[in-house]
Design a protein around this motif. Sequence first.
Motif, PDB file in Angstrom:
ATOM      1  N   THR A 185      64.184  14.554 -20.321  1.00  0.00           N
ATOM      2  CA  THR A 185      65.125  14.585 -20.967  1.00  0.00           C
ATOM      3  C   THR A 185      66.372  14.430 -20.317  1.00  0.00           C
ATOM      4  O   THR A 185      66.295  14.697 -18.772  1.00  0.00           O
ATOM      5  CB  THR A 185      65.124  15.792 -22.090  1.00  0.00           C
ATOM      6  OG1 THR A 185      65.158  17.208 -21.162  1.00  0.00           O
ATOM      7  CG2 THR A 185      64.191  16.222 -22.906  1.00  0.00           C
ATOM      8  N   VAL A 186      67.619  14.225 -20.856  1.00  0.00           N
ATOM      9  CA  VAL A 186      68.814  14.157 -20.256  1.00  0.00           C
ATOM     10  C   VAL A 186      70.092  14.581 -21.123  1.00  0.00           C
ATOM     11  O   VAL A 186      69.898  14.356 -22.265  1.00  0.00           O
ATOM     12  CB  VAL A 186      69.103  12.594 -19.714  1.00  0.00           C
ATOM     13  CG1 VAL A 186      69.100  11.729 -20.972  1.00  0.00           C
ATOM     14  CG2 VAL A 186      70.236  12.462 -18.744  1.00  0.00           C
ATOM     15  N   VAL A 187      70.805  15.289 -20.504  1.00  0.00           N
ATOM     16  CA  VAL A 187      72.221  15.578 -21.014  1.00  0.00           C
ATOM     17  C   VAL A 187      73.381  15.489 -20.368  1.00  0.00           C
ATOM     18  O   VAL A 187      73.349  15.489 -18.800  1.00  0.00           O
ATOM     19  CB  VAL A 187      72.084  17.097 -21.464  1.00  0.00           C
ATOM     20  CG1 VAL A 187      71.884  18.044 -20.416  1.00  0.00           C
ATOM     21  CG2 VAL A 187      73.375  17.463 -22.190  1.00  0.00           C
ATOM     22  N   VAL A 188      74.603  14.848 -20.658  1.00  0.00           N
ATOM     23  CA  VAL A 188      75.749  14.871 -19.886  1.00  0.00           C
ATOM     24  C   VAL A 188      76.857  15.654 -20.571  1.00  0.00           C
ATOM     25  O   VAL A 188      77.031  15.722 -21.603  1.00  0.00           O
ATOM     26  CB  VAL A 188      76.396  13.292 -20.046  1.00  0.00           C
ATOM     27  CG1 VAL A 188      77.710  13.237 -19.071  1.00  0.00           C
ATOM     28  CG2 VAL A 188      75.275  12.205 -19.389  1.00  0.00           C
ATOM     29  N   SER A 189      77.630  16.394 -19.732  1.00  0.00           N
ATOM     30  CA  SER A 189      78.525  17.391 -20.072  1.00  0.00           C
ATOM     31  C   SER A 189      79.674  17.483 -19.080  1.00  0.00           C
ATOM     32  O   SER A 189      79.591  16.820 -18.027  1.00  0.00           O
ATOM     33  CB  SER A 189      77.722  18.925 -20.191  1.00  0.00           C
ATOM     34  OG  SER A 189      77.423  19.177 -18.829  1.00  0.00           O
ATOM     35  N   LYS A 190      80.709  17.955 -19.456  1.00  0.00           N
ATOM     36  CA  LYS A 190      81.983  18.175 -18.599  1.00  0.00           C
ATOM     37  C   LYS A 190      82.760  19.377 -19.161  1.00  0.00           C
ATOM     38  O   LYS A 190      82.916  19.684 -20.384  1.00  0.00           O
ATOM     39  CB  LYS A 190      83.098  17.014 -18.874  1.00  0.00           C
ATOM     40  CG  LYS A 190      84.206  16.977 -17.917  1.00  0.00           C
ATOM     41  CD  LYS A 190      85.037  15.811 -18.288  1.00  0.00           C
ATOM     42  CE  LYS A 190      86.366  16.088 -17.334  1.00  0.00           C
ATOM     43  NZ  LYS A 190      87.374  16.951 -17.672  1.00  0.00           N
ATOM     44  N   ASP A 191      82.838  20.260 -18.036  1.00  0.00           N
ATOM     45  CA  ASP A 191      83.513  21.774 -18.484  1.00  0.00           C
ATOM     46  C   ASP A 191      82.672  22.419 -19.405  1.00  0.00           C
ATOM     47  O   ASP A 191      83.352  23.121 -20.470  1.00  0.00           O
ATOM     48  CB  ASP A 191      84.991  21.597 -18.900  1.00  0.00           C
ATOM     49  CG  ASP A 191      85.687  20.873 -17.823  1.00  0.00           C
ATOM     50  OD1 ASP A 191      85.321  20.944 -16.576  1.00  0.00           O
ATOM     51  OD2 ASP A 191      86.700  19.966 -18.050  1.00  0.00           O
ATOM     52  N   GLY A 192      81.354  22.382 -19.582  1.00  0.00           N
ATOM     53  CA  GLY A 192      80.453  23.155 -20.602  1.00  0.00           C
ATOM     54  C   GLY A 192      80.559  22.462 -21.954  1.00  0.00           C
ATOM     55  O   GLY A 192      79.659  22.840 -22.588  1.00  0.00           O
ATOM     56  N   GLU A 193      81.172  21.217 -21.932  1.00  0.00           N
ATOM     57  CA  GLU A 193      81.117  20.708 -23.448  1.00  0.00           C
ATOM     58  C   GLU A 193      80.283  19.438 -23.342  1.00  0.00           C
ATOM     59  O   GLU A 193      80.413  18.412 -22.181  1.00  0.00           O
ATOM     60  CB  GLU A 193      82.573  20.182 -23.582  1.00  0.00           C
ATOM     61  CG  GLU A 193      83.534  21.398 -23.967  1.00  0.00           C
ATOM     62  CD  GLU A 193      83.234  22.273 -25.334  1.00  0.00           C
ATOM     63  OE1 GLU A 193      82.599  21.737 -25.890  1.00  0.00           O
ATOM     64  OE2 GLU A 193      83.425  23.240 -25.147  1.00  0.00           O
TER      65      GLU A 193
END
Length: 275
Positions: free
Chosen positions: A67-75
Amino acid sequence: MKILFVLLLIPFLMVPAFAETQTLPTEKNTLDVKLTYDTIEPGIQTKINIDFINPQTQKVQEHIDYTVVVSKDGETVFGPIPLTHTSLGSVKIPIEFNRGEGVYSMDFEVEGILFQPIPRETVSFDIQVGEANAQPITPPEDNNDENNGENGGCLIATATFGSELAPQVQQLRELRDNTVLKTNSGITFMTTFNQFYYSFSPVIADFEREQPLFKEVMKVTLTPMLSSLSLLNHADIDSEQEMLGYGISIVLLNLGMYVGIPIFGILKLYQFRKN
């Protein structure tokens, strides 16, 4: 001897020099995960190439569940995707980094290899988006990207095969990064020859885009060279001497194909017409 090595390096310099790579191990070192991507601008969809690599063989590992997830500053800006299976061990994911410039986190969880579940292992990458992304945030220790050459636009191999993600371009990039740049002599010659190569390659690439027929000629011309270079995928190169030996062999093979065979044909034609 130096001339022979320079000839070997020519095809590797056709690879777009601005492509960036990061390679990190999962937390228990079961796999290495490699990211390859081009210049990332905020709000523009970018394809991230992901390779799951067996650290023992240094080959792409087939049949991975992840699985993969991309985030920035918790969003979250991408994912998390459900548990996904890749039979090839390599995937390309289009991602739009839509929260402006800065550092994004790309987090992987690996839960299966070769159809067998494994205890979950994670790995996290920092990806810089915007003007500061000239270098990866967490490069591997042996990263030699600073020696790969100047940043530039579309170069010969990309113009010929249509994309930085074309298999032929990926092949050249892998050979350059994982074979040639693993030796000191390869790094030295690559750095020196880049100055010469980038003086003419943009002109050829532009001409290919303007002249489809010339593009097809270049494709036919480069194909035998790519086939000969693929032999290096089956070679174990552990020293400068081995690199030089294989390099000379590949150069001689290409000289035979591109020079020897045409000269032989011309001589035969000349003899035939003379008789």
